[in-house]
Design an enzyme around this catalytic site. Sequence first.
Site: not given
Ligand code: SD4
Length: 330
Positions: A85, A189, A207, A217, A240-241
Amino acid sequence: MKISRRSFIKTGALASGGILITPSHLSNIQAKNNLSGSGPVVLTTWDFGYTANAKTIELIKEGKNSLDAIEAGIRIVENDPSISSVGYGGLPDEDGIVTLDASVMDWNGNAGSVAALEGIKNPFSVAKLVMQKTKHVMLAGNGAKKFALENGFKEENLLTDEAKKIWLEWKQKYPHGQNRIDPNIHHDTIGMIAIDKNNNMSGGVSTSGLAFKIHGRVGDSPIIGAAMFVDNEVGGAVATGNGEFMMKTLGAFLIVEKMREGFSPQQACEFAVERAHKHAKNRLNEGIQVCYLALNKNGEHGAFSLVDGFQYALTTSKESKVYKSDYLVK
Ligand code: SD4
């Protein structure tokens, strides 16, 4: 660690929404938040933060500043092909291309970021260079890559065999890319905030973003204030998310502003997750996650997520541990 939501809402209302903040109130709050400092602390998303923090705290103990120390910690995760990731080994977009996002802020309020960067293993270091060498904050796509190559970064194939295999399996399952958010695939991330020996804070994120996203994107990570924000007088936050939800609420900025108003880091994280929940609540069955970490200048931290599953690493000069965060939707 666990905070009762009832007590949060009560305190939250008293600390912010319930009163009109006039300039004189503000100066009182700022004085209260002009904290004396805590000694070195490093706070990082997910369990890989444990290894990254070990490097960062080691450098801080040696006297390095929080910015350089964060960079060294983040690079460990970026360079690890087993982490799918971040950086090298990150899962690609729906076209099979690995595109990376990263951002940084230092204690002087300087900021830098890169978005949709291809072929460069260490996007955080490129973001740091954007901050230090240019008059801009953000470089994207081909321009970011050109800048990186001009500054000595090497172009590499970031798609490992393992990541390619997972992408090909996904492609076979969803030939038209109709399932762009796959709740079963991790896309964590790295977000790190650190306080150094001079009581200076920096923050950073790096990330490969959401796995199998549409090509082009860009997520929350390079958007200053969405996934990361630092104000050296107050504190910092990282996220993160599913980035779209942090972008729609500028979560990291929101958290720092709430801390400025007097919220504890925990209360501020809960406030920001509540805000994101307004946007996410009808899509929880898609596996949407929103996670925040916050650290104030006193070294106090907070962590909160929308749903179960968020972990983070907290390291001080005395100890280092991985914790499970509390969450909103039980
Ligand atoms: C994103 N926030 O590109 C990042 C991905 C991430 O847990 O952190 N996922 O949307």
